[in-house]
Design a protein around this motif. Structure first.
Motif, mmCIF file in Angstrom:
data_model
loop_
_atom_site.group_PDB
_atom_site.id
_atom_site.type_symbol
_atom_site.label_atom_id
_atom_site.label_comp_id
_atom_site.label_asym_id
_atom_site.label_seq_id
_atom_site.Cartn_x
_atom_site.Cartn_y
_atom_site.Cartn_z
ATOM 1 N N ASP A 230 37.613 -3.082 50.794
ATOM 2 C CA ASP A 230 37.906 -4.316 51.679
ATOM 3 C C ASP A 230 37.784 -2.803 53.484
ATOM 4 O O ASP A 230 38.048 -1.959 53.536
ATOM 5 N N GLY B 196 39.035 -2.400 56.115
ATOM 6 C CA GLY B 196 39.542 -4.180 56.286
ATOM 7 C C GLY B 196 40.882 -3.726 57.069
ATOM 8 O O GLY B 196 41.931 -3.196 56.215
ATOM 9 N N ALA C 235 41.249 -8.570 57.013
ATOM 10 C CA ALA C 235 40.936 -8.351 55.891
ATOM 11 C C ALA C 235 41.754 -8.797 54.876
ATOM 12 O O ALA C 235 41.765 -9.301 53.654
ATOM 13 N N VAL D 108 35.762 -8.239 51.107
ATOM 14 C CA VAL D 108 37.050 -8.174 50.875
ATOM 15 C C VAL D 108 36.639 -8.139 49.019
ATOM 16 O O VAL D 108 36.146 -8.728 48.718
#
Ligand SMILES: [Zn+2]
Length: 510
Positions: free
Chosen positions: A413, A67, A125, A448
């Motif tokens: 994430d 992320g 994220a 997330v």
């Protein structure tokens, strides 16, 4: 419920084309529980107390990447995207302070929500929001911002912005330009004749307010939300304020986030007031460390300061779009990386970028340094730019060991990109595609802290349409949408005059 992503590709620098094929990722709680060639032995990987069948995400034709993280923005600027051009930072700031008005708690909620929506839908994220408010801080502004991030599902760190003395106003005074009575000056210390009393009174009260807020919010939402302290910038805070800020941040295990020599004018004002650069000043004070993030850091240029930065482990945050928009300059990113400095990336506020798209920022970071050096071997590589938004971002959030990699035990994430997207077809090299091709349009799912917050390109948390509708309706009442009043125009003109006087001096080497 655990999540099992099956048969996806995974970003991997050691694999051909930086992409390991036919992999699976098992997510348990907020962590990656297992990762490897499909199929994973899920029963073996799961703790014995967890026997529920995982939700399976079909990962075929998807690329999993960590992320992404933007380590600097200002959510209140979301109202002002695309509203300015052709202004360097200082006149731009006068315009901003002169026209932003005072937001309500609802404004702050909507600005943060819009920031989170744009970021999540384009694969980001995590965000570090250097939150400003055009007036005195109140607890409900801070709470509204946190609530928006809680509701959105993004990983968010909020650092409220404040100052205690403006050394730019002192420099302007010395050059015969009185900015103290301007809207900018009034926001930044023009009304603070007694600095000691201000520090002991208003600043102390403000830090007490932040102290309570941090107690309530730091680590909330299962660690997804964090609170940092955000002293505005090196030219806007006294040594005492810096020390008080870092002490309070450390009391909460939080970080300190502060604009750092974004422009040459700021560097000039700091050197004029203190007889040293901001980095030397911070090093001498002992307020430079791995829990300190320094957005921009454009005018950290001499070897001694670059060495101090590396030695202290402080983290500069590169904001290439804002630095281009405001003409601030190019950060010495290669010189920093060569010394082992961790560099993070930030989208910066939507009045100076003007989007919140981390892929756009990665692309600029990978491109603009090519203008600076003749030797191509020193240019920023695609992998370095991507890693600034993953490993660098994790370090900026003080999660260096827990975030930014797709490995078992890391926080889950994960951004999943559609390999059939026109911008990713064909995938010749994963880092090259992420840095130079991707625009955020290939984002399929975003996870997330172990929760799916974007599924099939749609937010699962907030009602993005309803929020955008209310956001657009509320903006019409704000002062910046009205014609510029005579007073603000005069303030902007005065600031331009000061800016030109300083630039003439720095061009002469002062
Ligand atoms: Zn900023």
């Amino acid at each position: 419920m655990p999540i099992l992503i099956e048969h996806c590709a995974i970003l991997n620098p050691n694999a051909p084309r930086a992409m390991a094929l036919d992999q699976s990722i098992l997510i348990e709680g907020k962590h990656i529980a297992g990762i490897g060639s499909a199929p994973l032995d899920t029963q073996h990987s799961l703790p014995t107390t967890q026997h529920s069948a995982p939700e399976v995400i079909d990962g075929r034709n998807l690329l999993a990447i960590p992320g992404l993280i933007s380590a600097h923005t200002h959510s209140p600027e979301n109202y002002m995207r695309g509203a300015t051009e052709r202004m360097p930072l200082e006149p731009w700031l006068v315009w901003l302070y002169g026209t932003c008005g005072e937001y309500t708690a609802r404004d702050h909620y909507l600005c943060a929500a819009m920031s989170a929506i744009e970021m999540l839908l384009s694969g980001c994220a995590g965000s570090l929001d250097h939150l400003w408010h055009g007036g005195p801080w109140q607890r409900d502004y801070l709470d509204a911002t946190m609530q928006a991030y809680r509701d959105s599902g993004i990983r968010a760190t909020v650092a409220p912005l404040y100052d205690d003395h403006d050394y730019v106003l002192d420099a302007a005074d010395a050059l015969g330009v009185d900015l103290r009575g301007s809207t900018y000056g009034l926001a930044h210390g023009g009304y603070r004749p007694d600095r000691e009393a201000y520090r002991a009174g208003v600043l102390r009260d403000m830090l007490d307010l932040f102290d309570d807020w941090m107690t309530d919010w730091h680590g909330e939402a299962d660690g997804r939300l964090q609170t940092f302290l955000g002293p505005a910038a090196g030219q806007l805070v006294s040594d005492e304020c810096l020390q008080m800020s870092l002490d309070l941040a450390r009391k909460h295990g939080a970080g300190m986030h502060m604009h750092c020599v974004e422009t040459r004018l700021q560097d000039y004002c700091i050197r004029r007031a203190f007889g040293k650069t901001i980095i030397q000043r911070m090093a001498d004070l002992g307020v430079l460390g791995p829990d300190v993030t320094l957005p921009h850091s454009v005018w950290i240029r001499n070897d001694a300061d670059l060495d101090r930065l590396a030695e202290a482990g402080a983290i500069p945050v590169h904001n290439p779009a804002a630095n281009l928009k405001l003409g601030s300059g190019l950060m010495a990113m290669r010189e920093m990386l060569d010394r082992g400095v961790t560099v993070a990336l930030g989208v910066d506020g939507a009045c100076s970028n003007d989007n919140q798209d981390i892929f756009d920022t990665i692309r600029l970071a990978a491109l603009i340094h090519n203008l600076k050096h003749h030797e191509a071997a020193t240019w920023i590589s695609a992998r370095e730019a991507v890693e600034a938004a993953t490993l660098g971002g994790a370090a900026a959030l003080l999660m260096r060991d827990r975030l930014g990699r797709l490995e078992a035990g890391q926080l889950a994430d994960i951004t999943l990109l559609d390999l059939n997207s026109p911008v990713l077809s064909p995938m010749n090299d994963a880092y090259g595609a992420l840095a130079y091709c991707e625009t955020g349009r290939s984002v399929k799912h975003v996870i997330v802290n172990g929760a799916v917050v974007v599924r099939d390109g749609q937010l699962t948390t907030l009602d993005a349409q309803a929020i955008a509708q209310e956001f657009r309706e509320r903006v019409a009442r704000l002062p910046f949408r009205q014609p510029l009043d005579a007073r603000t125009q005069r303030d902007v003109d005065d600031c331009w005059r000061f800016w030109r006087l300083v630039m003439a001096r720095v061009e002469r080497g002062e």
